[in-house]
Enzyme design. Structure first.
Site, PDB file in Angstrom:
ATOM      1  N   ARG A  25      51.824  17.321   5.599  1.00 43.98           N
ATOM      2  CA  ARG A  25      53.280  17.387   5.608  1.00 43.98           C
ATOM      3  C   ARG A  25      53.791  17.810   4.225  1.00 43.98           C
ATOM      4  O   ARG A  25      53.243  17.424   3.197  1.00 43.98           O
ATOM      5  CB  ARG A  25      53.872  16.044   6.016  1.00 43.98           C
ATOM      6  CG  ARG A  25      53.816  14.972   4.964  1.00 43.98           C
ATOM      7  CD  ARG A  25      54.174  13.623   5.542  1.00 43.98           C
ATOM      8  NE  ARG A  25      54.584  12.674   4.521  1.00 43.98           N
ATOM      9  CZ  ARG A  25      54.574  11.345   4.688  1.00 43.98           C
ATOM     10  NH1 ARG A  25      54.168  10.826   5.840  1.00 43.98           N
ATOM     11  NH2 ARG A  25      54.990  10.552   3.711  1.00 43.98           N
TER      12      ARG A  25
ATOM     13  N   TRP B 239      41.609  25.638   4.377  1.00 46.91           N
ATOM     14  CA  TRP B 239      42.816  25.809   5.186  1.00 46.91           C
ATOM     15  C   TRP B 239      43.091  24.459   5.843  1.00 46.91           C
ATOM     16  O   TRP B 239      42.273  23.970   6.624  1.00 46.91           O
ATOM     17  CB  TRP B 239      42.600  26.863   6.269  1.00 46.91           C
ATOM     18  CG  TRP B 239      42.459  28.265   5.764  1.00 46.91           C
ATOM     19  CD1 TRP B 239      42.466  28.683   4.468  1.00 46.91           C
ATOM     20  CD2 TRP B 239      42.286  29.456   6.565  1.00 46.91           C
ATOM     21  NE1 TRP B 239      42.311  30.043   4.407  1.00 46.91           N
ATOM     22  CE2 TRP B 239      42.202  30.544   5.675  1.00 46.91           C
ATOM     23  CE3 TRP B 239      42.200  29.681   7.933  1.00 46.91           C
ATOM     24  CZ2 TRP B 239      42.029  31.859   6.118  1.00 46.91           C
ATOM     25  CZ3 TRP B 239      42.025  30.988   8.378  1.00 46.91           C
ATOM     26  CH2 TRP B 239      41.949  32.068   7.489  1.00 46.91           C
TER      27      TRP B 239
ATOM     28  N   GLU C 193      55.982   9.274  10.829  1.00 45.21           N
ATOM     29  CA  GLU C 193      54.628   9.768  11.036  1.00 45.21           C
ATOM     30  C   GLU C 193      54.112   9.537  12.459  1.00 45.21           C
ATOM     31  O   GLU C 193      54.789   8.990  13.319  1.00 45.21           O
ATOM     32  CB  GLU C 193      53.673   9.115  10.024  1.00 45.21           C
ATOM     33  CG  GLU C 193      53.535   9.920   8.731  1.00 45.21           C
ATOM     34  CD  GLU C 193      52.568  11.093   8.885  1.00 45.21           C
ATOM     35  OE1 GLU C 193      52.044  11.317  10.001  1.00 45.21           O
ATOM     36  OE2 GLU C 193      52.334  11.790   7.884  1.00 45.21           O
TER      37      GLU C 193
ATOM     38  N   GLN D  55      41.332  13.803   1.791  1.00 44.07           N
ATOM     39  CA  GLN D  55      41.677  15.132   2.278  1.00 44.07           C
ATOM     40  C   GLN D  55      41.202  16.209   1.304  1.00 44.07           C
ATOM     41  O   GLN D  55      41.191  16.022   0.086  1.00 44.07           O
ATOM     42  CB  GLN D  55      43.189  15.235   2.487  1.00 44.07           C
ATOM     43  CG  GLN D  55      43.723  14.371   3.619  1.00 44.07           C
ATOM     44  CD  GLN D  55      45.231  14.420   3.715  1.00 44.07           C
ATOM     45  OE1 GLN D  55      45.921  14.615   2.719  1.00 44.07           O
ATOM     46  NE2 GLN D  55      45.754  14.250   4.925  1.00 44.07           N
TER      47      GLN D  55
END
Length: 489
Positions: free
Chosen positions: A171, A167, A279, A188
């Site tokens: 963006r 989870w 950002e 990531q």
């Protein structure tokens, strides 16, 4: 621990506390809605969170919530929205929040509980009806590549072998009613799992969940170790399983607390142009890149769904409270697991979460004999830079714990008075996040650049260490007692 297990109860709690304002007049999702929320961040004291109820072009009844996890407008309770989100009292300090979340890292993980139904299944849209066009999805900065469908929602993906469900927050740009694209950056977890699906040649199933219970975005942004599921950590934190529901068209389970769930598959190639997007570093962006495409097959939503969003920018907004808190929790946990004597690790939100301040107790020399302060600082930096979030940390400061790193008044006094301009520092070239604007274009393209740790530790007592000239520092206890006996302010 008092869990708020859905967004609507959280909104009502903010309303009761005077930390919510309802915006009933019509607002345009193109810039106006975001500008309203952004104005609240940019005030000297954060404004109440805006709940928009009349959004041009959205299906009637749809709502949008700005600043859902920002600093609070409640006097003397700046961390109130974050504290409520993670089940703590409104007046909790940042240190108390960090310690509570660090403690949960060591608790036995509690897997989620599958339930039969959830409120978001009130409306299940398939085929052509499954379109993003009915939702209040805003263009958040002038110059953005388009409207951004995800800034505060949780992306659910699972490894092909079924062993790891992630989870996360990343963006996601709306391309049209049926397609989205977003960042898939190393290291990531969403990129790691997408790579696994690409390797076997199958499109990755996904679900994007908007408007989940308030604690979920904070955990979704935490840099937990590989193969640790955020759902299990959140269950451990609250001491009970998180309810999840099976998706309609993909083999995933999603939080039952969601307001909106978008399902489908991600392409095998970088086949859509993503960006630019303003950002978290606080500057207008101009970068674009080819990224994978989210192909939408089903959308489910509650009646009158609430769609949270954050127009990221100059600190302090949700990126900083969310990522900064996550970096601090994971940093402190990793340092303590390594057996290093540390009091607190803190990523100041004001630095656009690019610094980490680590404070250590006065007896650290006894616990680490034959270790110089510079060697100690290097050990700390090695662990921070070697973590999942280490590529985000430009600068690490190591300080004595008479400094409160969550208090910028303390920080801005300590760094210039304890940090030597050229000595007692160590530079290392390593991985960096390409979004960090302080680096050169060449360094950002290579995703490598210099990082520095500063040894700001004071000398030992009796070896040149001066007392702090403060009420507690240079006045005898009997004098302080006399003052306090008559103190009325």
């Amino acid at each position: 621990m008092k869990r708020i297990d859905n967004l609507r109860d959280y909104v009502e709690r903010l309303r009761e506390l005077g930390d919510l304002c309802t915006v009933d007049h019509e607002v345009d999702p193109y810039l106006e809605m975001a500008a309203f929320a952004r104005r609240g961040y940019d005030q000297p004291i954060q404004a109440p969170a805006p709940l928009f109820t009349n959004i041009k072009g959205a299906k009637p009844g749809m709502r949008a919530l700005g600043a859902p996890g920002a600093l609070s407008s409640i006097p003397n309770c700046p961390a109130a929205r974050v504290a409520l989100s993670v089940g703590l009292p409104v007046d909790s300090t940042w240190r108390q929040i960090v310690e509570a979340l660090v403690a949960s890292r060591g608790k036995p993980k509690i897997p989620p509980r599958i339930v039969a139904t959830a409120p978001f299944q009130q409306n299940i849209l398939r085929g052509e009806a499954a379109t993003l066009d009915i939702f209040p999805i805003g263009t958040l900065h002038e110059g953005d590549g388009g409207p951004y469908a995800n800034t505060w929602g949780t992306i659910v993906v699972r490894s092909p072998d079924g062993r790891w469900t992630s989870w996360s927050i990343a963006r996601i740009e709306k391309l049209d009613g049926k397609r989205m694209t977003g960042l898939f950056q190393k290291p990531q977890h969403i990129r790691m799992i997408w790579d696994m699906w690409v390797k076997i040649g199958k499109p990755m199933p996904f679900a994007v969940c908007q408007g989940c219970e308030p604690g979920l975005p904070f955990v979704s942004a935490m840099p937990l170790e590989d193969w640790i599921s955020e759902s299990d950590y959140l269950g451990a934190h609250f001491g009970e399983p998180i309810d999840v529901v099976r998706c309609e068209v993909v083999d995933l389970e999603v939080p039952a607390s969601s307001e909106v769930v978008i399902e489908g598959h991600v392409s095998l190639k970088n086949d859509s142009l993503e960006g630019p997007f303003g950002e978290y570093q606080g500057y207008e962006a101009n970068e674009t890149a080819m990224q994978p495409t989210y192909h939408i097959e089903s959308i489910s939503h509650r009646d009158g769904a609430i769609w949270p969003f954050i127009p990221e920018g100059r600190p302090i907004d949700e990126f900083h409270t969310c990522a900064g808190l996550g970096f601090s929790v994971e940093g402190l946990g990793l340092l303590r697991e390594a057996g290093l004597p540390v009091t607190l690790a803190w990523t100041p939100f004001e630095t656009a979460v690019s610094w980490m301040l680590v404070t250590v107790p006065s007896d650290w020399r006894e616990k680490l004999p034959n270790t110089s302060s510079m060697d100690f600082a290097k050990k700390i930096a090695t662990i921070i830079w070697g973590s999942l979030f280490g590529h985000c940390m430009e600068i690490v400061y190591v300080l004595d714990d008479d400094i409160d790193p969550t208090d910028m008044k303390d920080v801005l006094w300590a760094i210039p008075t304890r940090c030597h301009p050229t000595d007692r520092q160590s530079v290392e070239v390593g991985p960096i996040l390409p979004l960090l604007t302080c680096y050169s274009h060449k360094e950002r393209e290579a995703a490598r650049g210099p990082k520095i740790v500063h040894d700001c530790l004071l000398p030992e007592d009796g070896k040149g260490r001066a007392r702090v000239s403060s009420f507690e520092g240079v006045y005898p206890e009997d004098v302080r007692r006399k003052v306090m006996a008559h103190w009325k302010w």
